[in-house]
Enzyme design. Structure first.
Site, PDB file in Angstrom:
ATOM      1  N   HIS A  40       0.801  -1.235   0.000  1.00 33.71           N
ATOM      2  CA  HIS A  40       0.000   0.000   0.000  1.00 33.71           C
ATOM      3  C   HIS A  40       0.831   1.282   0.000  1.00 33.71           C
ATOM      4  O   HIS A  40       0.387   2.295  -0.507  1.00 33.71           O
ATOM      5  CB  HIS A  40      -1.022  -0.002   1.148  1.00 33.71           C
ATOM      6  CG  HIS A  40      -0.457   0.319   2.496  1.00 33.71           C
ATOM      7  ND1 HIS A  40       0.193  -0.622   3.276  1.00 33.71           N
ATOM      8  CD2 HIS A  40      -0.443   1.470   3.210  1.00 33.71           C
ATOM      9  CE1 HIS A  40       0.568  -0.063   4.401  1.00 33.71           C
ATOM     10  NE2 HIS A  40       0.199   1.212   4.388  1.00 33.71           N
ATOM     11  N   ASP A  41       2.027   1.252   0.566  1.00 31.91           N
ATOM     12  CA  ASP A  41       2.872   2.448   0.628  1.00 31.91           C
ATOM     13  C   ASP A  41       4.048   2.409  -0.348  1.00 31.91           C
ATOM     14  O   ASP A  41       5.001   3.174  -0.212  1.00 31.91           O
ATOM     15  CB  ASP A  41       3.412   2.660   2.048  1.00 31.91           C
ATOM     16  CG  ASP A  41       2.442   3.387   2.966  1.00 31.91           C
ATOM     17  OD1 ASP A  41       1.465   3.979   2.459  1.00 31.91           O
ATOM     18  OD2 ASP A  41       2.662   3.364   4.190  1.00 31.91           O
ATOM     19  N   LYS A  44       5.862   5.481  -1.664  1.00 26.58           N
ATOM     20  CA  LYS A  44       6.789   6.286  -0.868  1.00 26.58           C
ATOM     21  C   LYS A  44       8.204   6.208  -1.419  1.00 26.58           C
ATOM     22  O   LYS A  44       9.043   7.028  -1.058  1.00 26.58           O
ATOM     23  CB  LYS A  44       6.747   5.869   0.600  1.00 26.58           C
ATOM     24  CG  LYS A  44       5.496   6.374   1.305  1.00 26.58           C
ATOM     25  CD  LYS A  44       5.554   6.089   2.782  1.00 26.58           C
ATOM     26  CE  LYS A  44       4.319   6.667   3.472  1.00 26.58           C
ATOM     27  NZ  LYS A  44       4.312   6.353   4.898  1.00 26.58           N
ATOM     28  N   HIS A  69       1.815   9.937  -2.196  1.00 28.12           N
ATOM     29  CA  HIS A  69       2.224   8.532  -2.237  1.00 28.12           C
ATOM     30  C   HIS A  69       1.122   7.545  -2.617  1.00 28.12           C
ATOM     31  O   HIS A  69       1.414   6.562  -3.293  1.00 28.12           O
ATOM     32  CB  HIS A  69       2.950   8.103  -0.944  1.00 28.12           C
ATOM     33  CG  HIS A  69       2.061   7.741   0.187  1.00 28.12           C
ATOM     34  ND1 HIS A  69       1.582   8.663   1.086  1.00 28.12           N
ATOM     35  CD2 HIS A  69       1.551   6.539   0.569  1.00 28.12           C
ATOM     36  CE1 HIS A  69       0.825   8.044   1.977  1.00 28.12           C
ATOM     37  NE2 HIS A  69       0.785   6.757   1.682  1.00 28.12           N
ATOM     38  N   HIS A  93      -6.287   4.125   0.283  1.00 30.44           N
ATOM     39  CA  HIS A  93      -6.093   3.839   1.712  1.00 30.44           C
ATOM     40  C   HIS A  93      -6.055   5.081   2.612  1.00 30.44           C
ATOM     41  O   HIS A  93      -6.121   4.946   3.833  1.00 30.44           O
ATOM     42  CB  HIS A  93      -4.893   2.918   1.955  1.00 30.44           C
ATOM     43  CG  HIS A  93      -3.549   3.574   1.919  1.00 30.44           C
ATOM     44  ND1 HIS A  93      -2.857   3.817   0.747  1.00 30.44           N
ATOM     45  CD2 HIS A  93      -2.766   4.026   2.923  1.00 30.44           C
ATOM     46  CE1 HIS A  93      -1.697   4.387   1.031  1.00 30.44           C
ATOM     47  NE2 HIS A  93      -1.620   4.529   2.346  1.00 30.44           N
ATOM     48  N   HIS A  94      -5.993   6.289   2.047  1.00 28.60           N
ATOM     49  CA  HIS A  94      -6.102   7.512   2.859  1.00 28.60           C
ATOM     50  C   HIS A  94      -7.429   8.234   2.641  1.00 28.60           C
ATOM     51  O   HIS A  94      -7.606   9.367   3.103  1.00 28.60           O
ATOM     52  CB  HIS A  94      -4.929   8.465   2.589  1.00 28.60           C
ATOM     53  CG  HIS A  94      -3.687   8.070   3.314  1.00 28.60           C
ATOM     54  ND1 HIS A  94      -3.524   8.238   4.672  1.00 28.60           N
ATOM     55  CD2 HIS A  94      -2.549   7.480   2.861  1.00 28.60           C
ATOM     56  CE1 HIS A  94      -2.332   7.778   5.023  1.00 28.60           C
ATOM     57  NE2 HIS A  94      -1.721   7.312   3.952  1.00 28.60           N
ATOM     58  N   ASP A 122      -3.925   0.963   8.940  1.00 27.85           N
ATOM     59  CA  ASP A 122      -2.833   1.914   8.755  1.00 27.85           C
ATOM     60  C   ASP A 122      -2.766   2.899   9.919  1.00 27.85           C
ATOM     61  O   ASP A 122      -1.691   3.171  10.461  1.00 27.85           O
ATOM     62  CB  ASP A 122      -3.041   2.639   7.425  1.00 27.85           C
ATOM     63  CG  ASP A 122      -1.849   3.453   6.966  1.00 27.85           C
ATOM     64  OD1 ASP A 122      -0.714   2.947   7.022  1.00 27.85           O
ATOM     65  OD2 ASP A 122      -2.055   4.591   6.521  1.00 27.85           O
TER      66      ASP A 122
END
Length: 175
Positions: A40-41, A44, A69, A93-94, A122
């Site tokens: 998911h990240d 970054k 990201h 996801h954010h 998260d």
């Protein structure tokens, strides 16, 4: 490149799988949640390490870079053929169910259930763990945040499953 992010992704994946299992996901769908959590990240990688590891407050420009990201993760993953919506979960996801999240300001059911799960996992992992800019706040503060945002920022069923896991079923964040 960033040892914190690798451990964070692994822990988020495990928490997300536990929440999804509590919600009754079948084994195939649980595997999709695990893979999405582990990736998911990924975006970054496009952010300079000096910003990811900055001990102080981020400038407005640095914050914008960090907020990019999810899109960067999506862009990296979108052409990989997965049997699950991994790229879309990374992108969402954010997002928050009241529309206050980013990058698209999606609301409610417009956010994939897997992404709603990932957002809760998260937050719990991020708040509980040490970050370069602050010490870990602990699981209790993280769960209080999930409780506070239940029904506004976080899907109520997902929040309830998470709270049940930790408070009633004795789940602990993996090391």
């Amino acid at each position: 490149r960033d040892p914190y992010t690798a451990g964070h992704e692994r822990r988020v994946a495990e928490i997300a799988v536990a929440i999804a299992a509590e919600l009754g996901f079948d084994p195939g769908r649980l595997e999709g949640v695990r893979v999405a959590g582990c990736l998911h990240d990924l975006g970054k990688i496009t952010i300079p390490t000096e910003i990811l590891a900055k001990p102080g407050k981020l400038s407005a420009i640095e914050l914008k870079l960090i907020q990019g990201h999810p899109q960067a993760s999506y862009d990296i993953l979108k052409d990989v053929e997965f049997p699950w919506p991994v790229a879309e979960v990374a992108l969402q996801h954010h997002e928050r169910i009241d529309g206050s999240g980013y990058p698209r300001g999606l609301k409610g059911e417009a956010i994939l259930l897997e992404a709603r799960i990932m957002s809760v996992a998260d937050v719990v992992e991020a708040m509980s763990s040490h970050r370069p800019y602050r010490p870990g706040l602990g699981v209790n503060k993280a769960l209080a945040e999930i409780e506070r945002g239940r029904g506004t920022a976080y899907d109520p069923e997902v929040a309830d499953a998470c709270l049940r896991l930790f408070r009633e079923l004795g789940y602990a964040i993996p090391v």
